[in-house]
Design an enzyme around this catalytic site. Structure first.
Site, PDB file in Angstrom:
ATOM      1  CG  ASN A  52     -19.050 -82.199   1.967  1.00  0.00           C
ATOM      2  OD1 ASN A  52     -19.250 -82.902   2.123  1.00  0.00           O
ATOM      3  ND2 ASN A  52     -18.686 -80.895   1.737  1.00  0.00           N
ATOM      4  CB  ILE A  53     -14.078 -82.530   6.891  1.00  0.00           C
ATOM      5  CG1 ILE A  53     -14.001 -83.992   6.855  1.00  0.00           C
ATOM      6  CG2 ILE A  53     -13.659 -81.987   7.398  1.00  0.00           C
ATOM      7  CD1 ILE A  53     -13.230 -85.436   7.629  1.00  0.00           C
ATOM      8  CD  GLU A  54     -17.668 -76.413   3.175  1.00  0.00           C
ATOM      9  OE1 GLU A  54     -18.059 -76.271   4.202  1.00  0.00           O
ATOM     10  OE2 GLU A  54     -17.814 -76.735   2.399  1.00  0.00           O
ATOM     11  CD  GLU A  65     -15.464 -86.239  -4.833  1.00  0.00           C
ATOM     12  OE1 GLU A  65     -14.811 -85.460  -3.855  1.00  0.00           O
ATOM     13  OE2 GLU A  65     -14.880 -85.289  -5.874  1.00  0.00           O
ATOM     14  CB  CYS A  96     -12.576 -80.453  -7.224  1.00  0.00           C
ATOM     15  SG  CYS A  96     -11.515 -80.560  -6.002  1.00  0.00           S
TER      16      CYS A  96
HETATM   17  O1  LIG Z   1     -14.850 -83.079  -5.604  1.00  0.00           O
HETATM   18  C1  LIG Z   1     -15.597 -82.626  -4.447  1.00  0.00           C
HETATM   19  C2  LIG Z   1     -15.849 -80.667  -4.800  1.00  0.00           C
HETATM   20  C3  LIG Z   1     -16.865 -80.114  -4.165  1.00  0.00           C
HETATM   21  N1  LIG Z   1     -16.901 -80.823  -2.693  1.00  0.00           N
HETATM   22  C4  LIG Z   1     -17.407 -80.632  -1.092  1.00  0.00           C
HETATM   23  C5  LIG Z   1     -16.063 -79.143  -1.163  1.00  0.00           C
HETATM   24  C6  LIG Z   1     -16.634 -78.279  -0.203  1.00  0.00           C
HETATM   25  O2  LIG Z   1     -16.770 -78.619   0.592  1.00  0.00           O
HETATM   26  C7  LIG Z   1     -17.833 -78.383  -1.070  1.00  0.00           C
HETATM   27  C8  LIG Z   1     -18.092 -76.946  -1.950  1.00  0.00           C
HETATM   28  O3  LIG Z   1     -17.264 -77.503  -2.771  1.00  0.00           O
HETATM   29  O4  LIG Z   1     -18.036 -79.566  -1.736  1.00  0.00           O
HETATM   30  C9  LIG Z   1     -16.450 -82.270  -2.893  1.00  0.00           C
HETATM   31  O5  LIG Z   1     -16.539 -83.363  -1.772  1.00  0.00           O
HETATM   32  N2  LIG Z   1     -15.994 -82.596  -3.652  1.00  0.00           N
HETATM   33 ZN   LIG Z   2     -12.148 -82.560  -4.744  1.00  0.00          ZN
END
Ligand SMILES: O=c1ccn([C@H]2C[C@H](O)[C@@H](CO)O2)c(=O)[nH]1
Ligand SMILES: [Zn+2]
Length: 138
Positions: A52-54, A65, A96
């Site tokens: 995940n990349i915020e 994903e 999600c």
């Molecule tokens: O399916 C998902 C749900 C959330 N996140 C990440 C997004 C965010 O950086 C962190 C909290 O929501 O988790 C994912 O990578 N995948």
């Molecule tokens: Zn997601």
């Protein structure tokens, strides 16, 4: 907890989970501090990892994903066998809604939900996103 309905061997599943755990170490999540890793197995055996990349503008965050899927598609791969998602959750980590729609676009047949404690669950696309919107809805 290990639940599965799949044509993959225990070893193949574990390998994919391990790759997702490695991918999770690259997480860029300074806001949520919630690291997520993904590993995508292509039909030809290639594996793409994603984290995940915020962003300071929170809504621009890209989930693990989708990172893995977009990396693979951008390199010409569109046929997939399985996708694993892993996070430090109590039970197996679930994608999600946005990711479910993207997973559905590429008809990924097996989705492996996992956590760091060794729990995992293999589910089908129908279980992940029933009554989905796709190309045949247009
Ligand atoms: O399916 C998902 C749900 C959330 N996140 C990440 C997004 C965010 O950086 C962190 C909290 O929501 O988790 C994912 O990578 N995948
Ligand atoms: Zn997601």
């Amino acid at each position: 907890m290990i639940e599965k309905e799949t044509d993959m061997t225990e070893q193949e599943i574990q390998k994919l989970i391990d790759r997702a755990i490695v991918a999770r170490e690259k997480t860029y999540s300074p806001y949520s501090h919630f690291g997520v890793g993904a590993a995508l197995l292509c039909e030809d055996g290639a594996i793409y990892e994603g984290c995940n990349i915020e962003n300071a503008s929170y809504g621009l965050t890209n989930c693990a994903e989708r990172t893995a899927i977009f990396k693979a598609v951008s390199e010409g791969r569109t046929n997939f066998k399985a996708l694993t998602v892993v996070a430090d959750t109590e039970g197996p980590c679930a994608p999600c809604g946005a990711c479910r729609q993207v997973i559905s676009e590429f008809d990924i047949p097996q989705i492996i939900l996992a956590n760091l404690k060794g729990n995992y669950k293999v589910i089908s696309l129908d279980e992940l996103l029933p009554f989905r919107f796709g190309a045949d809805s247009l």
